[in-house]
Motif scaffolding. Structure first.
Motif, PDB file in Angstrom:
ATOM      1  N   UNK B  16     -12.685  -8.256 -34.802  1.00 20.60           N
ATOM      2  CA  UNK B  16     -13.034  -7.116 -33.495  1.00 20.60           C
ATOM      3  C   UNK B  16     -12.613  -8.053 -32.304  1.00 20.60           C
ATOM      4  N   UNK B  17     -12.713  -9.323 -32.264  1.00 20.79           N
ATOM      5  CA  UNK B  17     -12.561 -10.031 -31.183  1.00 20.79           C
ATOM      6  C   UNK B  17     -10.815 -10.076 -30.719  1.00 20.79           C
ATOM      7  N   UNK B  18      -9.999 -10.160 -31.780  1.00 19.38           N
ATOM      8  CA  UNK B  18      -8.606 -10.173 -31.685  1.00 19.38           C
ATOM      9  C   UNK B  18      -8.000  -8.961 -31.204  1.00 19.38           C
ATOM     10  N   UNK B  19      -8.633  -7.866 -32.008  1.00 24.19           N
ATOM     11  CA  UNK B  19      -8.229  -6.440 -31.568  1.00 24.19           C
ATOM     12  C   UNK B  19      -8.482  -5.983 -30.160  1.00 24.19           C
ATOM     13  N   UNK B  20      -9.803  -6.605 -29.526  1.00 26.82           N
ATOM     14  CA  UNK B  20     -10.004  -6.329 -28.200  1.00 26.82           C
ATOM     15  C   UNK B  20      -9.148  -6.924 -27.504  1.00 26.82           C
ATOM     16  N   UNK B  21      -8.663  -8.026 -27.772  1.00 24.67           N
ATOM     17  CA  UNK B  21      -7.826  -8.783 -26.963  1.00 24.67           C
ATOM     18  C   UNK B  21      -6.282  -8.041 -26.785  1.00 24.67           C
ATOM     19  N   UNK B  22      -5.924  -7.727 -27.923  1.00 20.16           N
ATOM     20  CA  UNK B  22      -4.743  -6.837 -28.135  1.00 20.16           C
ATOM     21  C   UNK B  22      -4.866  -5.534 -27.331  1.00 20.16           C
ATOM     22  N   UNK B  23      -5.999  -5.064 -27.546  1.00 20.44           N
ATOM     23  CA  UNK B  23      -6.211  -3.592 -26.767  1.00 20.44           C
ATOM     24  C   UNK B  23      -6.059  -3.981 -25.208  1.00 20.44           C
ATOM     25  N   UNK B  24      -6.228  -5.006 -24.573  1.00 17.70           N
ATOM     26  CA  UNK B  24      -6.054  -5.335 -23.172  1.00 17.70           C
ATOM     27  C   UNK B  24      -4.575  -5.942 -22.955  1.00 17.70           C
ATOM     28  N   UNK B  25      -3.681  -5.850 -23.928  1.00 23.56           N
ATOM     29  CA  UNK B  25      -2.429  -6.293 -23.688  1.00 23.56           C
ATOM     30  C   UNK B  25      -2.204  -7.786 -23.861  1.00 23.56           C
ATOM     31  N   UNK B  27      -1.246 -11.261 -25.868  1.00 21.00           N
ATOM     32  CA  UNK B  27      -0.687 -11.511 -27.196  1.00 21.00           C
ATOM     33  C   UNK B  27      -1.736 -12.336 -27.893  1.00 21.00           C
ATOM     34  N   UNK B  28      -1.840 -12.034 -29.096  1.00 21.63           N
ATOM     35  CA  UNK B  28      -2.822 -12.872 -30.051  1.00 21.63           C
ATOM     36  C   UNK B  28      -2.232 -13.472 -30.919  1.00 21.63           C
ATOM     37  N   UNK B  29      -2.775 -14.439 -31.523  1.00 19.23           N
ATOM     38  CA  UNK B  29      -1.998 -15.437 -32.556  1.00 19.23           C
ATOM     39  C   UNK B  29      -1.856 -14.333 -34.170  1.00 19.23           C
ATOM     40  N   UNK B  30      -0.823 -14.714 -34.747  1.00 13.91           N
ATOM     41  CA  UNK B  30      -0.733 -14.232 -36.113  1.00 13.91           C
ATOM     42  C   UNK B  30      -1.365 -15.308 -36.810  1.00 13.91           C
ATOM     43  N   UNK B  31      -2.510 -14.845 -37.506  1.00 14.40           N
ATOM     44  CA  UNK B  31      -3.180 -15.891 -38.250  1.00 14.40           C
ATOM     45  C   UNK B  31      -3.606 -15.218 -39.557  1.00 14.40           C
ATOM     46  N   UNK B  43       1.541 -16.551 -26.559  1.00 12.43           N
ATOM     47  CA  UNK B  43       1.820 -16.022 -24.985  1.00 12.43           C
ATOM     48  C   UNK B  43       1.365 -17.232 -24.112  1.00 12.43           C
ATOM     49  N   UNK B  44       0.618 -17.064 -22.938  1.00 15.46           N
ATOM     50  CA  UNK B  44       0.209 -18.043 -22.158  1.00 15.46           C
ATOM     51  C   UNK B  44      -0.889 -19.001 -22.471  1.00 15.46           C
ATOM     52  N   UNK B  45      -1.576 -18.341 -23.518  1.00 13.39           N
ATOM     53  CA  UNK B  45      -3.179 -19.027 -23.969  1.00 13.39           C
ATOM     54  C   UNK B  45      -2.891 -19.944 -25.246  1.00 13.39           C
ATOM     55  N   UNK B  46      -3.894 -20.631 -25.152  1.00 12.74           N
ATOM     56  CA  UNK B  46      -4.247 -21.305 -26.395  1.00 12.74           C
ATOM     57  C   UNK B  46      -5.637 -20.862 -27.117  1.00 12.74           C
ATOM     58  N   UNK B  47      -5.438 -20.583 -28.177  1.00 12.48           N
ATOM     59  CA  UNK B  47      -6.491 -19.908 -29.105  1.00 12.48           C
ATOM     60  C   UNK B  47      -7.206 -21.097 -29.925  1.00 12.48           C
ATOM     61  N   UNK B  48      -8.395 -21.153 -29.755  1.00 17.03           N
ATOM     62  CA  UNK B  48      -9.168 -22.145 -30.674  1.00 17.03           C
ATOM     63  C   UNK B  48     -10.148 -21.215 -31.739  1.00 17.03           C
ATOM     64  N   UNK B  49      -9.896 -21.748 -32.817  1.00 18.97           N
ATOM     65  CA  UNK B  49     -10.836 -21.070 -33.818  1.00 18.97           C
ATOM     66  C   UNK B  49     -11.794 -21.850 -34.225  1.00 18.97           C
ATOM     67  N   UNK B  50     -13.293 -21.472 -34.210  1.00 17.45           N
ATOM     68  CA  UNK B  50     -14.083 -22.465 -34.521  1.00 17.45           C
ATOM     69  C   UNK B  50     -15.318 -21.542 -34.953  1.00 17.45           C
TER      70      UNK B  50
END
Lengths: 394, 215
Positions: B16-25, B27-31, B43-50
């Motif tokens: 849900x978190x990643x699809x919310x971020x995709x919904x606002x345009x 780029x999210x990591x393919x994981x 994109x311009x962001x680093x994603x940390x999974x924890x």
């Protein structure tokens, strides 16, 4: 017999010479800047009556009963002690009280975060004057203090609790208190929910939300007296200490709501890019002295010295204008050795005799005493003491 | 300066978190699920999974600038982060529950013994709740499967997080009291939120608009 523990109690630590030397350099810069602005030093005790420490939650205090049965506390901040002291001694004074302090404060922290229970805090309090010139004076003093310490890229983020309250005008006292308490805890969603339950309509909620997110914009269009005052405060602060660039380090930021509950007007924090915690925090607290029986307006700030030190360290800072430490390998004649040391020290050169186990990160120049007028350096060349002294003292 | 870092909770909220971020345009990591990388650039962001419970710590201490985390974690950790947007998904609630068959017995025990044992994975939330209610309890901290605690005699009641209540019913437990509702929240490190507002604001604004449009 069990050997005594070599480590200090939990949350306390030994500050070793390299760090201590840097902290004392910060203390000198901070103290000199405070003095330059007419703030005189004040040293309240580290122990206060528990009843005289109002704003900190009890579980974060280090409290104990003394032998008289009085509940006392290791002071969690100095501002409250200053308020108590000003109420006691300067209650009838008509002029401004400008005081500065540099000393330890104590907090019980969650041990899991590795936090310390003691750290140095430096700060000032300006008691008596209120209004934009007084606010500007303290903002500019913080900006200049950070700059003189060597933190060139800090910003001073400036909010205003009186202005913030305006966005929630119309709420009853309970709803207002709970809304502001939620904001102090960082719970923006809960704060706006509470305001909606308290009857704030949608357009005004949107306005409050936008205000909490606005930073660095002029506040002209808000058309509120507090907004005009805040703009003027920033303009005046620039007159006292302009800093670099056209705006200086000052940034208006209505989303800044400190955790401490005693602020009433302008509030501010010093931030440094890359530092994860503020290097300074302060604000106007016009009601605190009233709780000590002397209603007088006041404003001040505190610098948690370890955080300023960390920010300086991360920016590559080292103690400025530092001279090397000379270690003198003694000659057989102790008198000759002592005369060399005396001659060097007379020129302002720091000298330690013999082997040194701890040089506190200072550059070390090892010299060997030949006779009372001559020393030999590491390359083995004999040099007159006067020449060495002149070179090292430059 | 390093890129903005966005902390995403592994597990229930991740998709849900990643699809919310995709919904606002964004780029999210393919994981993929067997991906071992925990810091991923997109994109311009680093994603940390924890782990969810660590997200609040990451954001509080500035290891991440933004994060999406359940309010349950925020309530339990007490972390000082800025809770900026109610994202609406991940809805669940903290409840007090007791065995359906033994409710009367446990209340009788409380009258006689003056105290109850409460098993939970959320000791802070449980302690605060019973303090507010003025009920003396002994908190028994467990790491999982709290719903089994009453039936094995570990505790009288439990405090747990429930979404549908199916697990409670399957273990013959009934909700005695609701403590608080929880949803996923967008949180920010306070210093980052002030010092890097220009970069953070578009993300916060767009997520707020996205959440508002769905509620």
């Amino acid at each position: 017999l069990k050997a005594p523990s070599l480590a200090p109690p939990r949350g306390f630590r030994d500050i070793l010479p390299t760090e201590a030397r840097e902290l004392r350099a910060i203390e000198r810069s901070v103290g000199a800047t405070f003095a330059l602005h007419g703030y005189v030093p004040l040293e309240p005790p580290v122990v206060e009556h528990a009843s005289a420490t109002l704003p900190v939650r009890a579980e974060r205090l280090i409290r104990f009963l003394d032998r008289d049965g009085a509940l006392v506390v290791l002071r969690p901040d100095v501002t409250t002690a200053v308020a108590r002291l000003v109420a006691q001694r300067y209650g009838d004074a008509s002029g401004a009280v400008r005081v500065a302090y540099f000393g330890p404060v104590f907090r019980e922290e969650p041990a899991m975060l590795g936090a310390e229970r003691q750290h140095d805090q430096a700060g000032v309090e300006l008691v008596g004057p209120s209004g934009t010139p007084a606010d500007a004076e303290v903002l500019a003093l913080l900006a200049e203090t950070l700059a003189r310490c060597g933190l060139s890229d800090a910003t001073i983020e400036i909010g205003h609790l009186g202005l913030l309250r305006r966005f929630f005008d119309g709420l009853d006292a309970a709803a207002m208190d709970e809304t502001l308490a939620a904001l102090r805890a960082g719970k923006v969603v809960d704060a706006l929910d509470r305001a909606r339950q308290g009857g704030l309509d949608a357009p005004r909620l949107d306005r409050a939300r936008a205000a909490l997110g606005s930073r660095g914009s002029t506040l002209d269009d808000l058309d509120l007296p507090e907004a005009r005052a805040l703009d003027e405060t920033v303009a005046l602060a620039r007159e006292l200490f302009p800093g670099d660039g056209s705006e200086g380090p000052y940034v208006t930021n209505l989303g800044l709501v400190p955790e401490l509950p005693y602020y009433t007007g302008v509030v501010f924090e010093g931030l440094s890019p890359g530092a994860r915690y503020p290097v300074a925090a302060g604000g106007r607290y016009d009601d605190l002295l009233r709780s000590f029986g002397t209603p007088r307006p006041a404003i001040g700030f505190a610098i948690p010295v370890p955080r300023l030190h960390l920010a300086l360290y991360q920016s590559g800072w080292r103690v400025p204008d530092e001279r090397a430490l000379v270690t003198l390998a003694p000659a057989a004649d102790a008198r000759a050795t002592f005369r060399v040391a005396r001659a060097l020290r007379a020129k302002g050169v720091a000298v330690a005799i013999g082997d040194v186990a701890e040089h506190a990160g200072l550059e070390v120049v090892a010299l060997e005493v030949v006779d009372e007028r001559t020393v030999r350096d590491a390359s083995g060349r004999a040099t007159p003491v006067d020449l060495v002294a002149a070179r090292l003292a430059r | 300066m390093r890129p903005l870092r966005f902390a995403i909770a592994l597990g229930l909220l991740q998709a849900d978190s990643l699809s919310a971020l995709r919904a606002i345009g964004l780029e999210t990591p393919e994981r993929t699920s067997d991906d071992r990388r925990l810091v991923v650039r997109a994109g311009a962001l680093d994603f940390v999974f924890a782990r969810p419970a660590d997200i609040a710590t990451y954001v509080e201490r500035g290891a991440a600038d933004l994060g999406i985390v359940g309010q349950d974690v925020l309530r339990e950790s007490g972390a000082r982060v800025l809770d900026l947007v109610d994202l609406g998904f991940g809805r669940c609630r903290f409840v007090v529950a007791a065995p359906t068959s033994a409710l009367e017995r446990s209340l009788d025990e409380y009258r006689h013994l003056g105290s109850l044992e409460v098993a939970t994975k959320y000791p802070q939330v449980a302690r605060a709740h019973f303090e507010r209610r003025g009920i003396p309890v002994e908190i028994v901290r467990v790491a999982g499967s709290v719903e089994v605690a009453p039936s094995v005699g570990l505790a009288d009641w439990i405090v747990d997080l429930v979404a549908t209540g199916a697990t409670l019913r399957a273990n013959d437990l009934a909700v005695i009291e609701e403590i608080a509702g929880c949803t996923a929240r967008l949180v920010a490190n306070p210093v980052s939120f002030h010092a890097r507002r220009r970069e953070l604001e578009p993300i916060v604004e767009r997520l707020a608009a996205w959440a508002a449009s769905r509620s």
